[in-house]
Scaffold this motif. Sequence first.
Motif, PDB file in Angstrom:
ATOM      1  N   GLY A  34      20.525  23.188 -22.027  1.00  0.00           N
ATOM      2  CA  GLY A  34      20.428  23.016 -23.473  1.00  0.00           C
ATOM      3  C   GLY A  34      19.539  21.852 -23.380  1.00  0.00           C
ATOM      4  O   GLY A  34      18.473  21.831 -24.099  1.00  0.00           O
ATOM      5  N   LEU A  35      19.620  20.829 -22.437  1.00  0.00           N
ATOM      6  CA  LEU A  35      18.846  19.677 -22.260  1.00  0.00           C
ATOM      7  C   LEU A  35      17.588  19.891 -21.550  1.00  0.00           C
ATOM      8  O   LEU A  35      16.560  19.206 -22.218  1.00  0.00           O
ATOM      9  N   VAL A  36      17.562  20.780 -20.691  1.00  0.00           N
ATOM     10  CA  VAL A  36      16.157  21.257 -20.073  1.00  0.00           C
ATOM     11  C   VAL A  36      15.162  21.889 -21.233  1.00  0.00           C
ATOM     12  O   VAL A  36      14.068  21.496 -21.412  1.00  0.00           O
ATOM     13  N   LYS A  37      15.782  22.506 -22.185  1.00  0.00           N
ATOM     14  CA  LYS A  37      15.084  23.283 -22.995  1.00  0.00           C
ATOM     15  C   LYS A  37      14.295  21.964 -23.999  1.00  0.00           C
ATOM     16  O   LYS A  37      13.103  21.984 -24.507  1.00  0.00           O
ATOM     17  N   PHE A  58      17.238  17.304 -14.789  1.00  0.00           N
ATOM     18  CA  PHE A  58      16.138  16.943 -13.862  1.00  0.00           C
ATOM     19  C   PHE A  58      15.915  17.512 -12.649  1.00  0.00           C
ATOM     20  O   PHE A  58      14.606  17.661 -12.289  1.00  0.00           O
ATOM     21  N   GLU A  59      16.874  17.784 -12.270  1.00  0.00           N
ATOM     22  CA  GLU A  59      16.606  18.448 -10.833  1.00  0.00           C
ATOM     23  C   GLU A  59      16.334  19.784 -11.112  1.00  0.00           C
ATOM     24  O   GLU A  59      15.284  20.467 -10.519  1.00  0.00           O
ATOM     25  N   LYS A  95      14.093  11.782 -10.681  1.00  0.00           N
ATOM     26  CA  LYS A  95      15.396  11.213 -11.036  1.00  0.00           C
ATOM     27  C   LYS A  95      15.312   9.925 -11.668  1.00  0.00           C
ATOM     28  O   LYS A  95      16.201   9.197 -12.488  1.00  0.00           O
ATOM     29  N   LYS A  96      14.502   8.946 -11.370  1.00  0.00           N
ATOM     30  CA  LYS A  96      14.076   7.593 -11.543  1.00  0.00           C
ATOM     31  C   LYS A  96      13.701   7.400 -12.844  1.00  0.00           C
ATOM     32  O   LYS A  96      13.534   6.426 -13.503  1.00  0.00           O
ATOM     33  N   ALA A 130      19.231   7.743 -10.599  1.00  0.00           N
ATOM     34  CA  ALA A 130      18.589   7.242 -11.720  1.00  0.00           C
ATOM     35  C   ALA A 130      18.388   5.790 -11.573  1.00  0.00           C
ATOM     36  O   ALA A 130      18.814   5.062 -10.905  1.00  0.00           O
ATOM     37  N   SER A 131      17.510   5.412 -12.713  1.00  0.00           N
ATOM     38  CA  SER A 131      17.164   4.060 -12.746  1.00  0.00           C
ATOM     39  C   SER A 131      18.463   3.109 -13.589  1.00  0.00           C
ATOM     40  O   SER A 131      18.882   3.868 -14.484  1.00  0.00           O
TER      41      SER A 131
END
Length: 673
Positions: free
Chosen positions: A368-371, A402-403, A409-410, A439-440
Amino acid sequence: MKGSIGIMSYGFVKTAAVTPHIRVADPQFNADRIIECINEEYRHKTQIIVFPELVLSGATCGDLFLQKTLLNSVKIQLKKIAAATVGNKALVILGLPWESREAVYNAAAVISSGKVLAIITKPYLSESEQRFFSRFNLGCCIDKYKDDFFSNEIIIGENILFTAVNKFQEASEDTPFLYISEFKIGVIFGNNIFLPDSFIKISLHADIIANCMAVNESAGFDEYMETMNKARTYSCLNACITANAGLGESTQDFVFSGRNLIVERGKIRAVGEKYTDKPIRAYIDTECIAAERRRLIKKLNTLQNSAMTLNENNNGSFVCIKYDADTQAENDIKTPTLNSIDPMPFIPDDDKTRIKRCRDILNIQVYGLVKRVKHIGIKKIVLGISGGLDSTLAIIVCIKAFEALKFDKKDILAVTMPGFGTTDRTYRNACRLTQKLGASLEEISIVHSMIQHFDDIRYDINNHGSVYENAQARERTQILMDIANRDNSLVVGTGDLSELVLGWATYNGDHMSMYGVNASVPKTLIRYIIKYYAENEASDEIKDILIDILDTPISPELLPAKEGVISQKTEDLVGPYELHDFFIYNILRFGFTPLKIYYLAFNAFDKKFEKEEILKWLKVFYKRFFTQQFKRSCLPDGPKTGSVGISPRGSLMMPSDASYNAWISELEKISLK
C-alpha cells in the motif's frame, strides 16, 4: 444478571448430530434406539437433534423399501417417536421411507412437542435410489393431506423450512430485556450437499441446514466432506449439521462409519470419530450468521438464480412452518459452551496460520505504501519514532517498502522528538532500531518549543491536564509535516486501529498523517507482526531491540517520568487493549448487542478479568466509540488489512453525532450480583 435470560437470547443454539446403532429393516428396534438418543439429548438440553438418512428403517433395505410391511411399521414407529417428544420443544429431524399417494419417498420427518410438523422429501435421487423412491412432484412445492393414522394434517414436499421462534418475557424491572431469537432451519439429504444448486437453493433462506446422510465409507471421504462443508457454509453464510449412517447399516458391499460433522460459516465446530456411536454437539451462533448475512446480503443475492420468497401459503415457493423453540437452556451468564469463545479474534491460534497472517498483513501495509510513494513520485518519507509498538511497526513497513522499491533506506527519516515524558528506554530503543535498520535519524527535542508555546497561550505548565498532553502531540505532528515540506517527503502515520476506534489520538496531532500504514491493524495484532518480523526477517541485533520494545509498557509518554520509569500507562487509563480488541471485532464485524458482547467477554476471559472489569471497560468502549467518531470521519488514507476497518470511505460509515443511549441503557440494566 437480572431476570432469567436463557442462552438463546444470545443467539446460541445447541445442536447435535446423532447416529444410533440400528438394525437394517427393523423399525421397532430402531425407534427404541432413536428414542433413547432423543432422551439423552434432552438431558443435555439440545435444541436441534439430527439423525441420519433413512435411519428409522435402515438405508440399505434395497427392494424392501417397496414392501408394505416395512412402510407400515415405519409409520407406527414414527408415531411412537413423536409421542416420546411430548412436552419438549427441541426439533428432531430423522430420515425414513415415506409412503404417500401410491409413491415411496426418501424423506425426513421433522418432529417437535409431540407432533410431526412435516415430511420433507429428497429432491435429487441417484440412479440406484430411483429403483425404490420417487421424486415429489405435484406441480407445486408441497402437499397437505389428512392422515387418518396420525389424526392430523400432514405437510409433505421438498421446499419446506422451519422458523424457530423463542419469545422471552416482556421487559420488566426483573427482566429488563425482550429478546426474540428467530432463525430458519432447512433439510438436505446426503449426497445432495455435493450438488451446488441443491445446497444453494436451501441456503438462500436457511440459517441452519440439517443434513441427513447415508453415504458409505471410502478412503479420503472424511477429508472431502470436511472440505465441502467448509466451502459450502462459508460461501452461503450458514451452518450445516451432518448426521451420517453408522456401523449398524453396514452390509454386503458397504461399510458405514457414522462420522458426523457440524460446521458453521466455514469453521468446524464438532467432528465425530469413525466407527463409534457417540453423538457430537456444538453451539451454533445464529446471531452471528444473521449479522454476516446482513453485512454480505449482496453475496447471497448473486447465488440466487430466480426469485424465491418465503410465505406460509402453497404458491410454488418455500413454505415456512413456525414452531416454538426450546427455551429450557442454560440461564447463567457463565455457560460451559461446547464452542470455545476466542479471546483474541484477530490472532489465529496455530503457529502456521498466525505466521502467514502476520506476513500477509505486513505485505499489504508495505505494498500500500509502495503504491502511494510511486503515485506521488517522491523518494523520501518521514515518520516519528518513539520506541513504542506502533512506530516500530511503521518503520518496519517503511524499510520493507523501500527495499521493494529499491530506494536508498537513508531516505527514510525517522524523527525522535523527546519531550517531558520520554524515558531513556524508549529513546534508546528508537535510536538504535532506526540506525540498525539503515534509516536516517534526526532528533528534535520539543521541550523548549513547548515551554514557549505554553507561555504563548498563557497555560500553566504545571497543570498536567489534556492541554499539556495534546499540545505535545500536535507539536510533534507539526514538526513532521514541516519536515515533509522541507525534504519533499511523505509523512507516514503510526496510529493503529484500536487507538482510532477508541479515539485515543489527539485531533490533528498523532491522528493526522499523509498515509496511515497501521490504521486497520489492532494493537494486539501489532505485537505479533513485530514478533514475526523479529523471528523471521530481522538480524540478531535488531531482534534483541524488538523484543525489548515488545516488553515495554504501552504509553504515549506525555507526562513526566518518575525516576526514569514510564508513569503513564495507556491501559490503566483507557482499558486493556486485549478487551477492547475483543469488543472491536465482535461489535464492528457482527453488530452484536451490548448484552451479548458482555456475555461473550465473560466466557472468553474466564479468570483473567472479573465481570466488574468487563462491564466497566465495555461502557468506556461504547462511550468513546460514539463520541470520538468525528476523529474517524476525517482519517487519512491507509490500507485495509482485514475484515474490520474504520475508514470513512466505506469501511465504517457512521454519523459523528449519533447517540449511544440505547447501548449504554442496556448495559446499565445488568446486575453484577
